[in-house]
Scaffold this active site. Sequence first.
Site, short mmCIF file in Angstrom:
data_model
loop_
_atom_site.label_atom_id
_atom_site.label_comp_id
_atom_site.label_asym_id
_atom_site.label_seq_id
_atom_site.Cartn_x
_atom_site.Cartn_y
_atom_site.Cartn_z
CE LYS A 33 -2.67 -3.46 0.87
NZ LYS A 33 -3.72 -4.09 0.24
C1 LIG Z 1 -4.16 -5.43 1.33
C2 LIG Z 1 -5.73 -5.59 1.51
C3 LIG Z 1 -6.12 -5.92 2.75
C4 LIG Z 1 -5.47 -6.72 3.63
O1 LIG Z 1 -4.48 -5.73 4.41
P1 LIG Z 1 -3.30 -6.26 5.38
O2 LIG Z 1 -3.08 -4.86 6.21
O3 LIG Z 1 -2.19 -7.02 4.72
O4 LIG Z 1 -4.05 -7.04 6.32
C5 LIG Z 1 -7.67 -5.95 2.80
N1 LIG Z 1 -8.32 -5.67 2.04
C6 LIG Z 1 -8.20 -5.03 0.72
C7 LIG Z 1 -8.76 -4.59 -0.33
C8 LIG Z 1 -6.55 -5.13 0.42
O5 LIG Z 1 -5.96 -4.63 -0.83
#
Ligand SMILES: *Cc1c(COP(=O)(O)O)cnc(C)c1O
Length: 373
Positions: free
Chosen positions: A178
């Site tokens: 992210k």
């Molecule tokens: C990356 C992601 C998650 C999970 O995030 P984490 O912090 O790795 O648990 C959940 N939903 C979406 C849409 C994502 O892109």
Amino acid sequence: MIPVMRPWFGPEEEAAVQEVIASGWVAQGPRVAEFEREFAAFVQAGHGVALSSCTTALHLALVLAGVGPGDEVVVPSLSFIATANAVRYTGATPVFADVDPATANLTAKTVEAARTPRTRAAIVVDQAGVPADLDEIRAAHPELALVEDAACAAGATYRGRPVGAGAELCAWSFHPRKLLTTGEGGMLTLGDAEGAARARRLREHGMSVSAADRHATGSTAPERYTEVGFNYRMTDLQAAVGLVQLRRLPELIARRRALAARYQELLAEVPGIGTVTDPDYGTTNYQSFWITLPGDFPMDRDALLAFLAGRGVSARRGIMAAHLEPAYADLPTPDLPATEWLTRNSLILPLFHTMTEAEQDQVVAAVRAAAEG
Ligand SMILES: *Cc1c(COP(=O)(O)O)cnc(C)c1O
């Protein structure tokens, strides 16, 4: 090889971590509290509860919404699998809804098609940073608890405000894929102070007094365990990195949007290629720059990924579809034409802060060569 994503760090993150280590308090403490305040202010939410991941934030959001066994929760299949998994953690059943092919997000209509009398909530994802039309879904489904999965959407905007500003329960991710990263980490933002207090207890084993507060106040009164909680805490080491990253975010998004506009301009010359873009009610942060292939493209998506890799470009398949995975084979097969088309015909091209125009030209040249057969 041009990577698909690369985090953007400077010496400030290193200094911030060193300061936490020197303080002697590395677990959840004052830096976490400061990160919660600053992040909540940034997204214009009442409260922020820092957590170990977005997955744990989604789980706690559903717990606060009162979701449990016997309930159904509408989710897009077209999402990272954590969205659906969070529903399973509560004992409820995920029900997959289709998405709008332009935004890759749920709409009021696709939620309607997945609803039954047992539907209690929906998780609305801002897929790849493209904001979903939350107001439209809320207006059409006022009986449902809406949880926003804004894992990818830090810094995106919706109707002139930051994504998350109008959400009752909004979950964020700080995983390195992210834009804003703490290594691993997440946040739940919400408007309700009581809900925030309960989420803070639930992330720390259901304890009535947090270890950090006990340390700060010197209290010797024994704590109580008010309900069965979890260990979903973020550390001060992570929060210190997050505070620096949050300050970088506006510059990061400006750069991504400039690179995305350049991709759109260059790829417009390749016949039939579709590109992710802003919806008419908001702006994306271009967390992932995805493209779609036309039906007459000379090779399929997986062949294109291999072709690009051969030309030094690390791309990724587009967004996955949870209903096609063995973990969800026990659910009835849903009819999700837009989801299945997108997951088979889309891919994510490299986009990162330090990407050069020469690297971007190399990516576009490789896509063009593939299109020309
Ligand atoms: C990356 C992601 C998650 C999970 O995030 P984490 O912090 O790795 O648990 C959940 N939903 C979406 C849409 C994502 O892109």
